[in-house]
Motif scaffolding. Structure first.
Motif, short mmCIF file in Angstrom:
data_model
loop_
_atom_site.label_atom_id
_atom_site.label_comp_id
_atom_site.label_asym_id
_atom_site.label_seq_id
_atom_site.Cartn_x
_atom_site.Cartn_y
_atom_site.Cartn_z
N LYS A 1 0.71 -1.39 3.78
CA LYS A 1 0.53 -1.57 2.34
C LYS A 1 1.52 -0.70 1.56
CE LYS A 1 -4.35 -2.84 2.37
NZ LYS A 1 -5.71 -2.43 1.99
N LEU A 2 1.68 0.54 2.00
CA LEU A 2 2.62 1.44 1.34
C LEU A 2 4.05 0.92 1.49
CD1 LEU A 2 3.31 4.04 -0.14
CD2 LEU A 2 3.31 5.21 2.08
N ALA A 3 4.41 0.52 2.69
CA ALA A 3 5.77 0.00 2.94
C ALA A 3 6.03 -1.24 2.08
CB ALA A 3 5.95 -0.32 4.42
N ASN A 4 5.06 -2.15 2.04
CA ASN A 4 5.22 -3.35 1.22
C ASN A 4 5.33 -3.00 -0.26
OD1 ASN A 4 5.18 -5.04 3.43
ND2 ASN A 4 3.00 -5.49 3.26
N GLY A 5 4.57 -2.03 -0.70
CA GLY A 5 4.63 -1.61 -2.10
C GLY A 5 5.99 -1.03 -2.46
N ILE A 6 6.56 -0.24 -1.56
CA ILE A 6 7.89 0.34 -1.78
C ILE A 6 8.93 -0.77 -1.91
CG2 ILE A 6 9.73 1.69 -0.68
CD1 ILE A 6 7.44 3.45 0.52
N ILE A 7 8.87 -1.73 -1.01
CA ILE A 7 9.83 -2.83 -1.02
C ILE A 7 9.64 -3.71 -2.25
CG2 ILE A 7 10.58 -4.91 0.20
CD1 ILE A 7 9.81 -3.30 2.82
N GLU A 8 8.41 -4.00 -2.59
CA GLU A 8 8.13 -4.82 -3.78
C GLU A 8 8.65 -4.14 -5.05
OE1 GLU A 8 3.96 -5.74 -3.87
OE2 GLU A 8 4.08 -6.88 -2.00
N LEU A 9 8.47 -2.84 -5.14
CA LEU A 9 8.95 -2.10 -6.31
C LEU A 9 10.47 -2.12 -6.37
CD1 LEU A 9 8.28 -0.47 -8.80
CD2 LEU A 9 8.22 1.57 -7.36
#
Length: 116
Positions: A6-14
Motif C-alpha cells: 500500500k505504501l509503495a503504491n501510494g508513493i508511485i501514485e503520488l
C-alpha cells in the motif's frame, strides 16, 4: 495487500499525480526566451534601484517580486519536479517498490501529455 505494498503504491501514485500536474503546468506556461529576458531586465532594474538607495544612504525599500519573476520561479520548480520524478522512475528504488518498468510508465505519461 500488505502495508508495504500500500505504501509503495501510494508513493508511485503520488509521483504520477505530481508528474501530470507539473507537465500540465508547463504546457500552459512554457519557459520562453521573452519571459527570461523580461525577468532579467526587471532584476537589473531592481539591482540598480537598490544600488542607488545604498549610495544615498537610504533604508532598504521593500522590493516585491514581479508577476513574471514568480511565474518563472514556478516554471523552474515544475521543471525540477519533472526531472526528479523521471529520475525516480529510472531508479533502483522504484524497481524495489514495484514490478512496473519505470521507463514504460514514463513513456506512457509522456504520450498521455502529448494526446492532451
Amino acid at each position: 495487500m500488505d502495508s508495504y505494498e500500500k505504501l509503495a503504491n501510494g508513493i508511485i501514485e503520488l509521483a504520477v499525480k505530481d508528474y501530470r500536474r507539473a507537465a500540465k503546468f508547463l504546457v500552459k506556461h512554457p519557459r520562453t526566451k521573452e519571459l527570461e529576458d523580461t525577468v532579467e531586465k526587471q532584476l537589473a532594474e531592481r539591482r540598480h534601484r537598490i544600488e542607488k538607495r545604498r549610495k544615498l544612504n537610504l533604508p532598504n525599500g521593500l522590493e516585491r517580486r514581479s508577476k513574471e519573476e514568480r511565474l518563472l520561479d514556478r516554471i523552474y520548480s515544475n521543471e525540477c519536479m519533472l526531472a526528479d520524478i523521471e529520475r525516480f522512475f529510472r531508479s533502483r528504488w522504484f524497481g524495489s517498490l514495484t514490478d512496473i518498468n519505470g521507463q514504460w510508465l514514463l513513456e506512457r505519461l509522456r504520450r498521455e501529455q502529448e494526446a492532451g
